[in-house]
Design an enzyme around this catalytic site. Structure first.
Site, short mmCIF file in Angstrom:
data_model
loop_
_atom_site.label_atom_id
_atom_site.label_comp_id
_atom_site.label_asym_id
_atom_site.label_seq_id
_atom_site.Cartn_x
_atom_site.Cartn_y
_atom_site.Cartn_z
N GLU A 5 -67.14 -40.10 89.20
CA GLU A 5 -67.96 -41.26 89.86
C GLU A 5 -68.58 -41.95 88.79
OE1 GLU A 5 -71.88 -41.67 92.99
OE2 GLU A 5 -70.76 -39.71 92.70
N ARG A 6 -68.78 -41.63 87.89
CA ARG A 6 -69.47 -42.60 86.64
C ARG A 6 -68.58 -43.80 86.47
NH1 ARG A 6 -70.00 -42.44 81.26
NH2 ARG A 6 -72.05 -43.43 80.28
N GLN A 37 -71.59 -34.54 96.01
CA GLN A 37 -71.46 -34.19 94.49
C GLN A 37 -72.92 -33.88 94.06
OE1 GLN A 37 -71.13 -35.36 91.05
NE2 GLN A 37 -71.64 -37.48 91.00
N GLU A 63 -67.43 -30.80 85.42
CA GLU A 63 -67.34 -32.14 84.63
C GLU A 63 -68.74 -32.62 84.40
OE1 GLU A 63 -65.48 -36.45 85.66
OE2 GLU A 63 -67.00 -35.75 86.97
N ASN A 64 -69.77 -32.43 85.04
CA ASN A 64 -71.03 -33.17 84.96
C ASN A 64 -71.67 -32.06 83.60
OD1 ASN A 64 -71.58 -35.33 86.46
ND2 ASN A 64 -71.27 -34.02 88.11
N GLY A 101 -60.07 -50.35 79.34
CA GLY A 101 -59.61 -49.64 80.61
C GLY A 101 -60.31 -48.36 80.67
N ARG A 147 -70.16 -32.98 80.43
CA ARG A 147 -70.70 -34.21 79.80
C ARG A 147 -72.23 -34.41 79.72
NH1 ARG A 147 -65.94 -35.05 82.20
NH2 ARG A 147 -64.57 -36.78 81.34
#
Length: 303
Positions: A94-95, A53, A127-128, A74, A131
């Site tokens: 992953e974070r 990744q 995704e990265n 949650g 964000r």
């Protein structure tokens, strides 16, 4: 956790996930009508990150903050994973997985997807980017992977991540920097603006030394650009010692040539490349006479 940014990315990851999942830790699955979008809970020990990744660096303080939020609320957005038979490999999230481990969660919500390697890289990258999690070097490496491994063109990569082709090109140019300078970008010691200015310096050591100067003196991007331009306009000069060695070798050769003509020791004492004096040694009056006669014969020959 802050909502994902959607600017310029079309449907992005939000099109993959439509429902939110609570923090109950129950093993009941939340059913979503669309195919390939069933949210299930799995043991966190059965989930592993994807080593390929794009993101490699995770801020520990940020993870700790997120883990405290996960203890209360949650995971609000399931992870995307693929089934590897013995475990589930993370495609996106992953974070959240790291923070969930820190929070002590035993189970986490996931959506199992069947995707190609290219799609996995694209989703991880998107995704990265949404964000703003990737540092500039990680982002550039991800673009490079899409180009090299999946044979995409730069405009195709740009389209997939909703960036301009120029932005993708400028990002990948950072990979031409010396590796030490790239690490300084990763460590936020210099900005991407500084880094782009340094690309004009071709020698790695000079590039790195200048990057150190930028950091030590807290130079602005504009000051860096002026400094780089000044360095480029300087004419290359031989180091002083190298120039002296070159002159010494020249005069040693001249001394040997004169010695072979005069038949005695000759020394040349030079002040600079245009001035100096010649010293001829003799060891008897007879030898002095011989040297004088040699000069006379040379003079008569010219006449």
């Amino acid at each position: 956790m802050a909502a994902a940014k959607k600017g310029g990315l079309g449907k992005g990851l939000d099109s993959l996930i439509t429902n939110k999942v609570g923090a109950t830790g129950t093993t009941d699955a939340v059913r979503i009508p669309e195919p390939d979008k069933e949210v299930i809970f799995v043991k966190i020990t059965k989930v592993e990150p994807n080593r390929e990744q794009p993101r490699k660096n995770f801020d520990e303080d940020s993870l700790l903050e997120l883990s405290e939020s996960l203890k209360q609320y949650g995971i609000l957005q399931p992870l995307l994973v693929q089934d590897k038979k013995d475990y589930f490999e993370i495609i996106a999230g992953e974070r959240r997985w790291r923070a969930a481990k820190m929070a002590g969660l035993k189970e986490i919500p996931v959506i199992i997807k069947k995707l190609s390697e290219q799609e996995i890289v694209e989703i991880s990258l998107i995704e990265n980017i949404q964000r703003e999690n990737l540092n500039p070097i990680e982002e550039a490496l991800a673009f490079k992977r899409l180009l090299n491994e999946f044979h995409l063109k730069q405009d195709e990569v740009a389209e997939r991540v909703s960036k301009s082709r120029t932005a993708v090109t400028n990002s990948m140019r950072l990979l031409k920097l010396d590796e030490r300078v790239q690490q300084m970008v990763v460590d936020d010691m210099i900005s991407t603006g500084h880094a782009r200015a340094l690309l004009a310096i071709s020698e790695n050591d000079k590039q790195y030394n200048l990057a150190q100067q930028i950091f030590d003196e807290k130079l602005s991007v504009r000051e860096t650009e002026k400094l780089v331009k000044k360095l480029q306009n300087q004419k290359p000069e031989l180091p002083k010692k190298a120039e002296e060695d070159k002159m010494s070798l020249f005069y040693e050769d001249m001394e040997q040539r004169l010695k072979s003509i005069m038949g005695t020791k000759v020394a040349i004492h030079y002040k600079n490349k245009d001035k100096g004096k010649i010293e001829i040694e003799y060891y008897s009056n007879d030898e002095l006479e011989r040297i004088i006669e040699l000069f006379q014969s040379i003079h008569q020959t010219k006449i």
